[in-house]
Design a protein around this motif. Sequence first.
Motif, PDB file in Angstrom:
ATOM      1  N   GLN A 228       0.749  -1.277  -0.134  1.00 43.17           N
ATOM      2  CA  GLN A 228       0.012   0.082   0.013  1.00 43.17           C
ATOM      3  C   GLN A 228       0.942   1.102  -0.087  1.00 43.17           C
ATOM      4  O   GLN A 228       1.753   1.390   0.694  1.00 43.17           O
ATOM      5  CB  GLN A 228      -0.888   0.033   1.263  1.00 43.17           C
ATOM      6  CG  GLN A 228      -1.950  -1.368   1.283  1.00 43.17           C
ATOM      7  CD  GLN A 228      -2.850  -1.248   0.063  1.00 43.17           C
ATOM      8  OE1 GLN A 228      -3.541  -0.123  -0.297  1.00 43.17           O
ATOM      9  NE2 GLN A 228      -3.109  -2.390  -0.469  1.00 43.17           N
ATOM     10  N   ARG A 229       0.527   2.149  -0.807  1.00 42.11           N
ATOM     11  CA  ARG A 229       1.504   3.425  -0.995  1.00 42.11           C
ATOM     12  C   ARG A 229       1.095   4.342   0.478  1.00 42.11           C
ATOM     13  O   ARG A 229       0.337   4.394   0.922  1.00 42.11           O
ATOM     14  CB  ARG A 229       1.184   4.449  -2.100  1.00 42.11           C
ATOM     15  CG  ARG A 229       1.918   5.347  -2.312  1.00 42.11           C
ATOM     16  CD  ARG A 229       1.495   6.318  -3.588  1.00 42.11           C
ATOM     17  NE  ARG A 229       1.613   5.537  -4.754  1.00 42.11           N
ATOM     18  CZ  ARG A 229       1.015   6.234  -5.760  1.00 42.11           C
ATOM     19  NH1 ARG A 229       0.829   7.399  -5.991  1.00 42.11           N
ATOM     20  NH2 ARG A 229       1.161   5.244  -7.080  1.00 42.11           N
ATOM     21  N   LEU A 230       2.400   4.632   0.816  1.00 43.87           N
ATOM     22  CA  LEU A 230       2.540   5.274   2.037  1.00 43.87           C
ATOM     23  C   LEU A 230       1.969   6.828   1.779  1.00 43.87           C
ATOM     24  O   LEU A 230       2.044   7.410   0.615  1.00 43.87           O
ATOM     25  CB  LEU A 230       3.837   5.438   2.528  1.00 43.87           C
ATOM     26  CG  LEU A 230       4.781   4.596   2.875  1.00 43.87           C
ATOM     27  CD1 LEU A 230       6.171   4.964   3.572  1.00 43.87           C
ATOM     28  CD2 LEU A 230       4.031   3.484   4.047  1.00 43.87           C
ATOM     29  N   ARG A 231       1.071   7.176   2.603  1.00 43.03           N
ATOM     30  CA  ARG A 231       0.086   8.464   2.520  1.00 43.03           C
ATOM     31  C   ARG A 231       1.161   9.780   3.104  1.00 43.03           C
ATOM     32  O   ARG A 231       1.735   9.526   3.989  1.00 43.03           O
ATOM     33  CB  ARG A 231      -0.972   8.380   3.116  1.00 43.03           C
ATOM     34  CG  ARG A 231      -1.942   7.553   2.821  1.00 43.03           C
ATOM     35  CD  ARG A 231      -3.332   7.212   3.171  1.00 43.03           C
ATOM     36  NE  ARG A 231      -3.959   8.488   3.549  1.00 43.03           N
ATOM     37  CZ  ARG A 231      -4.816   8.909   4.484  1.00 43.03           C
ATOM     38  NH1 ARG A 231      -5.055   7.860   5.258  1.00 43.03           N
ATOM     39  NH2 ARG A 231      -5.281   9.816   4.398  1.00 43.03           N
ATOM     40  N   GLY A 232       1.064  10.965   2.486  1.00 42.55           N
ATOM     41  CA  GLY A 232       1.778  12.043   2.783  1.00 42.55           C
ATOM     42  C   GLY A 232       2.979  12.398   2.277  1.00 42.55           C
ATOM     43  O   GLY A 232       3.440  13.514   2.307  1.00 42.55           O
ATOM     44  N   ILE A 233       3.895  11.536   1.651  1.00 45.82           N
ATOM     45  CA  ILE A 233       5.161  11.641   1.462  1.00 45.82           C
ATOM     46  C   ILE A 233       5.410  11.029   0.010  1.00 45.82           C
ATOM     47  O   ILE A 233       6.422  11.440  -0.565  1.00 45.82           O
ATOM     48  CB  ILE A 233       6.148  11.006   2.229  1.00 45.82           C
ATOM     49  CG1 ILE A 233       6.064   9.397   2.210  1.00 45.82           C
ATOM     50  CG2 ILE A 233       6.077  11.294   3.912  1.00 45.82           C
ATOM     51  CD1 ILE A 233       6.908   8.704   2.974  1.00 45.82           C
ATOM     52  N   ASN A 234       4.582  11.064  -0.917  1.00 43.60           N
ATOM     53  CA  ASN A 234       4.714  10.385  -2.325  1.00 43.60           C
ATOM     54  C   ASN A 234       4.014  11.574  -3.180  1.00 43.60           C
ATOM     55  O   ASN A 234       3.867  11.181  -4.221  1.00 43.60           O
ATOM     56  CB  ASN A 234       4.007   9.088  -2.425  1.00 43.60           C
ATOM     57  CG  ASN A 234       4.937   8.042  -2.073  1.00 43.60           C
ATOM     58  OD1 ASN A 234       5.910   7.839  -2.324  1.00 43.60           O
ATOM     59  ND2 ASN A 234       4.336   7.294  -1.122  1.00 43.60           N
ATOM     60  N   GLY A 235       3.887  12.780  -2.459  1.00 49.11           N
ATOM     61  CA  GLY A 235       3.295  13.694  -3.682  1.00 49.11           C
ATOM     62  C   GLY A 235       4.223  14.439  -4.545  1.00 49.11           C
ATOM     63  O   GLY A 235       4.413  14.210  -5.479  1.00 49.11           O
ATOM     64  N   ASP A 236       4.955  15.502  -4.027  1.00 50.20           N
ATOM     65  CA  ASP A 236       5.829  16.288  -5.018  1.00 50.20           C
ATOM     66  C   ASP A 236       7.094  15.775  -5.323  1.00 50.20           C
ATOM     67  O   ASP A 236       7.849  16.292  -6.323  1.00 50.20           O
ATOM     68  CB  ASP A 236       6.110  17.603  -4.317  1.00 50.20           C
ATOM     69  CG  ASP A 236       4.706  18.348  -3.966  1.00 50.20           C
ATOM     70  OD1 ASP A 236       3.799  18.243  -4.993  1.00 50.20           O
ATOM     71  OD2 ASP A 236       4.650  19.219  -2.984  1.00 50.20           O
ATOM     72  N   MET A 237       7.578  14.728  -4.569  1.00 52.51           N
ATOM     73  CA  MET A 237       9.076  14.229  -4.731  1.00 52.51           C
ATOM     74  C   MET A 237       9.082  13.160  -5.756  1.00 52.51           C
ATOM     75  O   MET A 237       7.846  12.658  -5.975  1.00 52.51           O
ATOM     76  CB  MET A 237       9.262  13.658  -3.278  1.00 52.51           C
ATOM     77  CG  MET A 237       9.691  14.424  -2.100  1.00 52.51           C
ATOM     78  SD  MET A 237      10.286  13.945  -0.770  1.00 52.51           S
ATOM     79  CE  MET A 237      10.710  15.228   0.218  1.00 52.51           C
TER      80      MET A 237
END
Length: 478
Positions: A228-237
């Motif tokens: 499951q993708r980790l939430r909160g840190i996979n956005g802009d990076m």
Amino acid sequence: MPKRFMDFKKIITAIALLIFSVGAGAQTLTQAKKWFTEGEFEKAKPVFKKLVKQSPSNASYNFWYGACCYETGEMMEGLPYLEKSAARKVINAYLYVSKAYYDMYRYEDAIENLEEHIYWLEKKNRDTAAAEELMTKYRKGERLIRSVENITVVDSFVVDKQNFLEAYKLGSQAGTLETIGVNPEDSDMCVEFVNEMGDKKLLAAKDENGNKKLYSSVKLIDKWSNPQRLRGINGDMTELNCPFLDSDGTTLYFSAKGEESLGGYDIFVTRADSEENSYFKPDNMGYPFNSAYNDYMYAIDDYNNLGWFASDRYQPEGKVCVYVFIPNESKITYDYDAMGQEKMISLAKLDNIAMTQTDNDAVAKARQSLAKVTYSGKSNNTPKADFEFIVNDNRVYTSLNDFRNKEAKKMFQEMKKMKSDLKVLEDELEGLRDRYSKSGEGEKKSMTPGILDKEQRVESLRTEIEGMTTKIRNLELK
């Protein structure tokens, strides 16, 4: 044959040779400029070197040769030529001079030259977007160089990049790391971390767009759950990789590229937000962990009190330097004004790790631990006490291995995470109360609901931790 005719023939031959050489030179220059435009800097460099030697004051030749040197890893050779070219107001020379100063950690000089570059771009009505993006990075470097973390580097060693994880001698209590692929710059390389319990995995994997993101998976009876993708840190990076979860079960370190990076890969830290089942906005670890190059795979072995990270700063192709250091319980930074710019840059670059070794006793102890985990071929069987958990008057646990009941052990780890969350909440509450005491009546009124809410959450968490403590004790005493 008359002498006058022979002299005339010599003159004609000389003129022909001159015309031919000028034509050949123009052809060579045209080809070199074409190579330069196409990024074939190695091919173009010897041509521009010859031309700048023939015409030392030619600003364009100075720029082309200096830029070729920078692009082929000979920055210090090329910098004087770029500086000479910039002095003659060659627009792109300012850009390359700024890049060189950035790589040298001379951020004020880098910003000054990039500002000149942007000024001339605007004057010529040319696009400044790329330069503005660079400026953001330069200002980040300028800010971070003033807060270099004071760490003690015990040792460093250069290894092959393709198997750099073999240099990480972590105790089993720190979890395990495994690579799939060759190195972080390879598109298919990903790192997997499994915690000590063997029931949780963090991994890097490509998403539907081919970008690497971070995922988590839990151990089922005989297999791992779907990641499951980790939430909160996979956005802009982009290109997230090299995850490592601290023994507190809350603090996550990883590497990534993006706007918040100083160079290629940078090391970031974040914490789990248990209420939202997510992670808070990551923070760049700053210097000396990061640089203008690729820095990754930050890992902490709490039981042996050793930390590890890797960097390809100033390393030849295919090599990486692995640094071993003593972790700080809380971040301690050098005093920039007291240190001075030159010494601060040296500490940020880690170009002389002996400068960091100010506590001889701590260094000696860390080297003993390092030697033990390196040469024993296994983890430390007698780790230091990581905590004290009182079961009853006759039983005190200091390691996860002391637990006999599997459910109690798992519950204790959850409780440790809750205690970490509680500490964060208590610190936030203390900050709000301090701000409240210094505020006017209007601001106090607006702050009151938030303070009351945090007080309730702190009290609720304390009560829950007390209840879990009792349950853990009862499970262990059965």
